[in-house]
Design a protein around this motif. Sequence first.
Motif, PDB file in Angstrom:
ATOM      1  N   GLN A 171      25.578 -20.773  46.777  1.00 17.25           N
ATOM      2  CA  GLN A 171      26.008 -19.681  47.635  1.00 17.25           C
ATOM      3  C   GLN A 171      26.148 -20.157  49.081  1.00 17.25           C
ATOM      4  OE1 GLN A 171      26.470 -16.329  46.062  1.00 17.25           O
ATOM      5  NE2 GLN A 171      26.532 -17.909  44.498  1.00 17.25           N
ATOM      6  N   GLN A 172      26.765 -19.313  49.883  1.00 18.01           N
ATOM      7  CA  GLN A 172      27.048 -19.643  51.277  1.00 18.01           C
ATOM      8  C   GLN A 172      26.517 -18.522  52.159  1.00 18.01           C
ATOM      9  OE1 GLN A 172      31.179 -20.590  51.884  1.00 18.01           O
ATOM     10  NE2 GLN A 172      31.123 -20.180  54.073  1.00 18.01           N
ATOM     11  N   TYR A 173      25.475 -18.816  52.951  1.00  7.35           N
ATOM     12  CA  TYR A 173      24.940 -17.789  53.833  1.00  7.35           C
ATOM     13  C   TYR A 173      24.136 -18.416  54.974  1.00  7.35           C
ATOM     14  CZ  TYR A 173      21.034 -18.482  50.518  1.00  7.35           C
ATOM     15  OH  TYR A 173      20.068 -19.029  49.708  1.00  7.35           O
ATOM     16  N   ILE A 174      24.051 -17.684  56.062  1.00  7.89           N
ATOM     17  CA  ILE A 174      23.213 -18.015  57.214  1.00  7.89           C
ATOM     18  C   ILE A 174      22.355 -16.782  57.481  1.00  7.89           C
ATOM     19  CG2 ILE A 174      23.127 -18.581  59.668  1.00  7.89           C
ATOM     20  CD1 ILE A 174      24.282 -20.867  58.165  1.00  7.89           C
ATOM     21  N   GLY A 190      31.611  -9.402  48.296  1.00  2.27           N
ATOM     22  CA  GLY A 190      32.360  -9.003  49.478  1.00  2.27           C
ATOM     23  C   GLY A 190      31.768  -9.464  50.786  1.00  2.27           C
ATOM     24  N   THR A 191      30.678 -10.226  50.735  1.00  2.00           N
ATOM     25  CA  THR A 191      30.037 -10.685  51.960  1.00  2.00           C
ATOM     26  C   THR A 191      30.916 -11.704  52.670  1.00  2.00           C
ATOM     27  OG1 THR A 191      27.844 -10.336  51.028  1.00  2.00           O
ATOM     28  CG2 THR A 191      27.995 -11.821  52.906  1.00  2.00           C
ATOM     29  N   ARG A 192      31.086 -11.525  53.973  1.00  2.64           N
ATOM     30  CA  ARG A 192      31.811 -12.516  54.748  1.00  2.64           C
ATOM     31  C   ARG A 192      30.961 -13.778  54.878  1.00  2.64           C
ATOM     32  NH1 ARG A 192      35.920 -11.661  58.083  1.00  2.64           N
ATOM     33  NH2 ARG A 192      34.994 -13.093  59.604  1.00  2.64           N
ATOM     34  N   PRO A 193      31.607 -14.949  54.988  1.00  4.36           N
ATOM     35  CA  PRO A 193      30.840 -16.191  55.050  1.00  4.36           C
ATOM     36  C   PRO A 193      29.975 -16.330  56.294  1.00  4.36           C
ATOM     37  CG  PRO A 193      33.170 -16.597  55.466  1.00  4.36           C
ATOM     38  CD  PRO A 193      33.055 -15.193  54.974  1.00  4.36           C
ATOM     39  N   ASP A 194      30.259 -15.533  57.354  1.00  5.78           N
ATOM     40  CA  ASP A 194      29.436 -15.631  58.542  1.00  5.78           C
ATOM     41  C   ASP A 194      28.332 -14.558  58.559  1.00  5.78           C
ATOM     42  OD1 ASP A 194      31.176 -13.545  58.807  1.00  5.78           O
ATOM     43  OD2 ASP A 194      31.790 -13.988  60.855  1.00  5.78           O
ATOM     44  N   ASP A 195      28.240 -13.777  57.466  1.00  3.63           N
ATOM     45  CA  ASP A 195      27.149 -12.822  57.317  1.00  3.63           C
ATOM     46  C   ASP A 195      26.052 -13.437  56.462  1.00  3.63           C
ATOM     47  OD1 ASP A 195      28.599 -10.968  58.708  1.00  3.63           O
ATOM     48  OD2 ASP A 195      29.407  -9.992  56.924  1.00  3.63           O
ATOM     49  N   CYS A 196      24.892 -12.793  56.492  1.00  3.92           N
ATOM     50  CA  CYS A 196      23.836 -13.243  55.580  1.00  3.92           C
ATOM     51  C   CYS A 196      24.203 -12.800  54.171  1.00  3.92           C
ATOM     52  CB  CYS A 196      22.481 -12.693  55.992  1.00  3.92           C
ATOM     53  SG  CYS A 196      21.191 -13.117  54.830  1.00  3.92           S
ATOM     54  N   GLY A 197      24.093 -11.540  53.883  1.00  2.00           N
ATOM     55  CA  GLY A 197      24.526 -11.017  52.594  1.00  2.00           C
ATOM     56  C   GLY A 197      23.718 -11.496  51.411  1.00  2.00           C
ATOM     57  N   ASP A 255      37.145 -19.223  54.449  1.00  2.00           N
ATOM     58  CA  ASP A 255      36.890 -19.698  55.809  1.00  2.00           C
ATOM     59  C   ASP A 255      36.428 -18.559  56.710  1.00  2.00           C
ATOM     60  OD1 ASP A 255      39.141 -18.232  56.548  1.00  2.00           O
ATOM     61  OD2 ASP A 255      40.420 -19.991  56.834  1.00  2.00           O
ATOM     62  N   GLU A 256      36.244 -18.866  58.001  1.00  2.00           N
ATOM     63  CA  GLU A 256      35.697 -17.883  58.936  1.00  2.00           C
ATOM     64  C   GLU A 256      36.640 -16.706  59.174  1.00  2.00           C
ATOM     65  OE1 GLU A 256      37.683 -21.202  61.253  1.00  2.00           O
ATOM     66  OE2 GLU A 256      36.307 -21.002  59.553  1.00  2.00           O
ATOM     67  N   ASN A 257      37.903 -16.863  58.793  1.00  2.00           N
ATOM     68  CA  ASN A 257      38.865 -15.772  58.929  1.00  2.00           C
ATOM     69  C   ASN A 257      38.949 -14.903  57.690  1.00  2.00           C
ATOM     70  OD1 ASN A 257      39.698 -16.678  61.541  1.00  2.00           O
ATOM     71  ND2 ASN A 257      40.934 -18.263  60.538  1.00  2.00           N
ATOM     72  N   GLY A 258      38.162 -15.264  56.674  1.00  3.03           N
ATOM     73  CA  GLY A 258      38.209 -14.532  55.423  1.00  3.03           C
ATOM     74  C   GLY A 258      39.294 -14.997  54.491  1.00  3.03           C
ATOM     75  N   ASP A 259      39.980 -16.090  54.843  1.00  2.00           N
ATOM     76  CA  ASP A 259      41.053 -16.617  54.004  1.00  2.00           C
ATOM     77  C   ASP A 259      40.501 -17.623  53.000  1.00  2.00           C
ATOM     78  OD1 ASP A 259      42.944 -15.163  55.469  1.00  2.00           O
ATOM     79  OD2 ASP A 259      43.128 -16.778  56.947  1.00  2.00           O
ATOM     80  N   THR A 260      41.100 -17.648  51.817  1.00  2.00           N
ATOM     81  CA  THR A 260      40.731 -18.628  50.802  1.00  2.00           C
ATOM     82  C   THR A 260      41.532 -19.906  51.036  1.00  2.00           C
ATOM     83  OG1 THR A 260      40.224 -16.910  49.179  1.00  2.00           O
ATOM     84  CG2 THR A 260      40.634 -19.126  48.338  1.00  2.00           C
ATOM     85  N   VAL A 261      40.819 -21.026  51.186  1.00  2.00           N
ATOM     86  CA  VAL A 261      41.465 -22.302  51.490  1.00  2.00           C
ATOM     87  C   VAL A 261      40.962 -23.375  50.533  1.00  2.00           C
ATOM     88  CG1 VAL A 261      41.756 -21.733  53.929  1.00  2.00           C
ATOM     89  CG2 VAL A 261      39.682 -22.905  53.183  1.00  2.00           C
ATOM     90  N   LEU A 262      41.764 -24.438  50.385  1.00  2.00           N
ATOM     91  CA  LEU A 262      41.320 -25.591  49.613  1.00  2.00           C
ATOM     92  C   LEU A 262      40.217 -26.303  50.381  1.00  2.00           C
ATOM     93  CD1 LEU A 262      44.753 -27.014  48.384  1.00  2.00           C
ATOM     94  CD2 LEU A 262      43.095 -25.678  47.070  1.00  2.00           C
TER      95      LEU A 262
END
Length: 561
Positions: free
Chosen positions: A285-288, A251-258, A59-66
């Motif tokens: 993948q997940q990126y903006i 290691g890319t955060r989900p709110d980064d492009c990466g 998630d946006e906090n870097g936590d792994t969630v279901l």
Amino acid sequence: MTRRRTILACAAAGLTAVGLAAQPAAARPAPTASVRLLALNDFHGNLEPPSGSSGRAIDENGDTVLAGGAAYIAAHLRQLRNPDTLTVAQGDLIGASPLLSAAYHDEPSVQFMGDIGVTASAVGNHEFDEGYRELLRIQNGGCHPVDGCSPAGPWRGAKFDYLAANVLKQRGHAERPILKPWTIRRINGVRVGFIGVVTKTTPSIVTPGGIKGLKFDDEVAAANRAARELKRRHVRAMVLLVHEGDQVRPGTRPDDCGAVPGAGSRIAREADPEIDMVLSGHTHQQYICSVKDPDGDPRLFSSGSSFGRVITEVNLKVDRRTGDIVRSSVKADNHVVTRDVPPDPATEKFVQTWKDRVSAIADKPIGKITADLTRTPSPAGETALGDVIADGQLAGTKDLGAQVALMNPGGVRTDLVYKTSGSEGDGVVTYGEAFAVQPFSNVMGVTSLTGAQLDALLEQQWTPAGEKILQPSANLHFTIDRSKPIGDRVSAITIDGAPLDPSATYKVAANNFLLGGGDDFTVFTEGKNQVLGPIDLDTLVAYFNAQGTISPPPLNRISGQ
């Protein structure tokens, strides 16, 4: 009439000139129209919340969630929608699906997509898993030609448009798309055009027989043709839905492009500058991201993970005068489909109905395992589950003369875990779980290759597009050395303990995807005297039935680094 008479006439009518002048002018519309896009990609029929790593997201906090599940997707979409929302998708909505959807040729998933308001989707490569004619049936309606109607009755077709601008078929003297290349939607008083393309590599990653006669054109060339056509229709706000993407740096955060630039960003950079944004998929993948179009202007390039775990939200404004998207107004975010919200009741009921219909098949035990059978590779690329599948395929094709078997790693879709997933008990493997591992219903076959050809085939595990290590049956061993040039990396090949004889003929078992040259293993197409046998899943089920209990095999069939 003089001004004085006008005033008198107004007074006679109970009005005054002052009152008339006080009437407000008609409200002018705002110069721009707000539009919200909500996008999904690579759903793969995951109506139930996916399990294991496939059911987790950051998630946006870097936590792994279901994350994921149809009832939660519907709930999150309801929270994210406003009156100016369009919902779209970027392909692989179906194919490689759990049994719940696949048992009925993914009609339940396509119905769900329509029910949640998807209005247009690019086709993905997995939409061709059962061939393009089946894709046309999914789009247009009609019962399955072999299995007939599902328990829900005659299939009425998708409620949304599948778009395939670069999937062409000869019609008369011209090549034309097999489905709509683009579509136009009106929202908040403005028009938005959507173009759909699929990765041009599709012929190498689907069963060749199902796409015979089709041409998969370059994505950019096809998108540009569609953009010109939309412009001729005076549509200037354009969105490209593309089933192709990039990878993401570790290691890319989900709110980064990466995103590591690849096939997806090439399309995003090179497509016609009239196209305002590129929503992608395929790589899970997940990126903006923001990329520069050919005119040097910024253009959104995004991807929303897979299996219904992420919804991409894009907010934008359209200039009412020009009809074009104001690029500076575009704001995007990837929302994780968390399971901490109340699930949508209607969708829960819908999914349960299909679970009840398929439960008699799905819950049947086929055997046991003593520990997890996973897709986790050894340093050489060998996996325990891949080995077991190859062993089952060899056993299931012995009566066709098979001497060895090879399994493509991309066809192994999930792990078999020891912990119970329902009421069956720890270690029990059900038909539904086996189906989730091998959902394609590929046909097993045996072909004759010389030892030299088998050696050349194993060298095809590396291509400029990447590495795909074939999983061997227990009697086939070889060594790899990635430090050597491509084409000279495999050595010490043995079958039943004997060195490979380049001039001898060997009967090799594989699924029809590989036998047709899938994953660029073109040497398979050079084989002779091919014979076909059982469905690949049936060989795995029969192997479990025969073995009773299976333990993870040692990963010693492929040596090297």
